[in-house]
Design an enzyme around this catalytic site. Structure first.
Site: not given
Ligand SMILES: [Zn+2]
Length: 686
Positions: A470, A476
């Site tokens: 996560e 990201h």
């Molecule tokens: Zn994921």
């Protein structure tokens, strides 16, 4: 972790001061504002005058600004401890979705976009991509349909599908049913779980079908009958959703056919990396042919463990292996043959230490600094619950030292909070109209049990993986740099979106990383070498069964979204289809072999993925895993802590978000198209 004098971020952290009334009025204000910009454009522009700068850009800027508020308005529904706030947030979400749907069906706006596309202006690649994507969205929303009657019907379907999605979600989130069990029937559950259960006067305990009860039950409870009842209870948890699911897939099929697609799957995948339904089907069938035998071999091992276990306990059994036995015997096999006890391992991974070590890994690899807010600052309305830990993220000196964004960690289970772990963008990053950059805010949400004062929260290895995964989405989201929020961070093709997080899971199987993260909660010792090596040996044990489970869900998902005729989908009994596909792919017995037929359970009623974004997209998990394994094998396998590779990955992959074709992004890092070799090699298939 950085512990010098904190810097002041150049951009204030968002605040969380909404009330049920303010949420609704803010949502209405935002909608009215965007609507007025759209109307202004329609008043001032014609197909002759319309250009990217006069139409698309102002709308893109309005969209960027609106997301600074609207993402948060819709976020409360998943996390707020206040039921009224969650309800209002849900309503706001609904209002915004309906408005977006209306906007995407505006004939007047479409005509302008259509004219601009034909003008073929010389635009930068990201803006060109934005224009074409939005133009395509209009077409995908029925605006290319020639007859008004068809457009009207398409619109009705869109509205109804949206309502169904909400109902499905409400049913899923409703308080779960459960069963009263005696302590004997629950033998095997840890004291921690037993203590958390509601107790009746006669001493019986209330076990719900929620994941935090279901998973320990299936994994540890000794009596097969208890596990069986829970498993069947869980599969029937959202029976009311069967009708909702059925209506949804029928309407999706009708909508796809109206647009001229042969089915909904073809419509959905054209914007993904895989591009065609045929390729998605081929991908799954190739995987199945490779994994099937491996799955059977894994099952044979489990059956042998079962036989031995029941033999020792003197319990009579048939020769079958049931759905409610997999988790229990997988765990027993790992305990007996690899001497891996997740509860013992967890003692070496207290959440607080793991988090700090994990942030160190990300700092080194990606050139970041995580600076936690001091207690004093936390009081200033910048969190939605006292458990939330906010961080300001900075670039390291060699990455420029500037501000990256905000990260929030909300890690403990709480009533009213979504139970499954997820990462969500709270504010996107983008270039403002004046050329300056707005930096993102992202939230990491998990539901770990909260530690008692004497014992902090301890993470099992799978939970540690969840945390890496996560946070991978979070990174990201944070390091992405795009012009338009439309392409920011994890706004990428669905079948690529999981790859960066799945790739980071590889670090959870690296012995150096695990050693450095470990810290016994009582003795402060590192994880013993033999315990660590035993854990590492289990990495690909049951992998085929694990992937076959995803394959099962993906196959069902593509099947219900690819009927050969509309009649076929109208007449489909999805419960029978669900259980038949499961049996065929997993090759594990369920109540159907006990004379209950194939309609005994309604797992599709709890298959939220197929209702929300992952429709005809469940295969994405496997597709992205293949890419993730290739990225790791190519870039990091020789030295996972290679910060040069980390920086290259950050800039070539994460930074791009969805601003370019995802295949180009992957090729940019690998230097070639991805291959399945690393994936198969890891599993020992080749
Ligand atoms: Zn994921």
């Amino acid at each position: 972790m950085f512990d010098a004098e904190p810097f002041t971020p150049p951009q204030a952290a968002p605040s969380f001061i909404a009330t049920p009334n303010s949420i609704i009025s803010d949502a209405k204000r935002i909608i009215a504002h965007i609507g007025s910009i759209q109307d202004g454009i329609i008043r001032n522009e014609t197909v002759k005058t319309a250009t990217f700068s006069s139409v698309v850009l102002p709308l893109a800027h309005a969209e960027d600004t609106r997301r600074l508020e609207s993402n948060i308005l819709c976020f409360y529904r998943d996390v707020s401890p206040d039921a009224e706030l969650r309800k209002a947030s849900n309503e706001a979400h609904q209002l915004i979705i309906e408005f977006d749907l209306e906007s995407s069906m505006r004939q007047d706006l479409f005509q302008l976009y259509d004219a601009i596309v034909r003008k073929n202006e010389d635009l930068d690649p990201e803006s060109d991509r934005l224009l074409k994507r939005q133009h395509q969205n209009f077409l995908r929303n029925g605006l290319g349909l020639s007859r008004e009657q068809q457009r009207q019907r398409f619109k009705e379907i869109g509205v109804r599908l949206n309502q169904l999605k909400q109902v499905f979600r409400t049913n899923q989130m409703a308080k779960s049913d459960g069963i009263w069990f005696s302590r004997t029937e629950l033998e095997g559950l840890s004291k921690h779980v037993l203590d958390s259960l509601e107790q009746e006067n006669d001493g019986k305990l209330w076990l719900t079908f929620e994941y935090h009860h279901l998973i320990p039950t299936l994994r540890y409870v000794k009596q097969s009958e208890t596990r069986k009842q829970c498993y069947i209870g869980f599969e029937n948890k959202c029976k009311a959703n069967v009708a909702v699911f059925n209506e949804t897939i029928v309407l999706r099929d009708e909508a796809a056919r109206l647009l001229g697609y042969p089915n909904h799957a073809t419509f959905r995948v054209e914007e993904k990396m895989v591009k065609t339904a045929e390729r998605a089907n081929r991908f799954l069938s190739e995987l199945r042919s490779k994994l099937s035998d491996y799955g059977l071999r894994e099952l044979e091992r489990l059956k042998a463990v079962k036989k031995k276990d029941l033999g020792v306990r003197g319990v009579q059994t048939d020769d079958r292996f049931y759905l409610w036995e997999t988790e229990f015997y997988k765990n027993l096999l790992v305990e007996q043959e690899y001497q891996v006890d997740q509860r013992k391992i967890a003692e070496y991974f207290p959440l607080a230490q793991v988090l700090s070590g994990l942030l160190d890994v990300f700092e080194l690899l990606f050139g970041l600094r995580f600076e936690e807010f001091v207690e004093e600052d936390k009081k200033k309305d910048i969190v939605w619950h006292e458990d939330v830990r906010p961080f300001a993220i900075w670039n390291s000196e060699d990455e420029g030292g500037d501000f990256v964004g905000y990260l929030y960690m909300d890690l403990f289970v709480r009533e009213g909070k979504l139970e499954q772990p997820f990462n969500v963008n709270l504010q996107p990053g983008f270039s403002r109209a004046d050329g300056t950059c707005h930096r993102p805010s992202t939230a990491l949400i998990c539901s770990f049990p909260k530690g008692q004062t004497t014992r902090s929260t301890l993470l099992t290895h799978p939970e540690l993986i969840t945390l890496f995964h996560e946070l991978g989405h979070g990174i990201h989201d944070l390091v992405s740099v795009t012009q338009h929020s439309h392409f920011h961070g994890t706004n990428v093709a669905l079948d690529f979106g999981e790859a960066p997080s799945q790739m980071l899971e590889h670090w959870c199987w690296n012995s150096e990383t695990l050693k450095s993260l470990s810290y016994h909660y009582a003795t402060s010792e590192k994880i013993p070498e033999d315990m660590l090596q035993n854990l590492l040996r289990t990495r690909y044990v049951h992998s085929a069964l694990f992937h076959l489970r995803t394959l099962q869900l993906s196959t069902f998902d593509l099947m219900v979204h690819q009927p050969s005729t509309h009649e076929e989908i109208k007449n489909m009994n999805t419960s029978i289809a669900w259980n038949t596909v499961r049996k065929k792919i997993m090759q594990i017995d369920g109540p159907e072999v006990l004379g209950q037929g194939y309609a005994w359970g309604h797992g599709q009623g709890n298959f939220g993925h197929a209702m929300d974004e992952y429709d005809a997209g469940m295969y994405s998990y496997l597709y992205a895993q293949v890419i993730a394994d290739d990225l790791f094998a190519t870039g990091f396998a020789p030295n996972p802590m290679d910060s040069q590779a980390g920086r290259k990955y950050r800039h070539a992959v994460l930074e791009k978000g969805g601003s370019q074709d995802e295949m180009a992004t992957v090729v940019g890092f690998l230097g070639r198209e991805p291959s399945m070799d690393a994936f198969y090699k890891n599993l020992g298939v080749i």
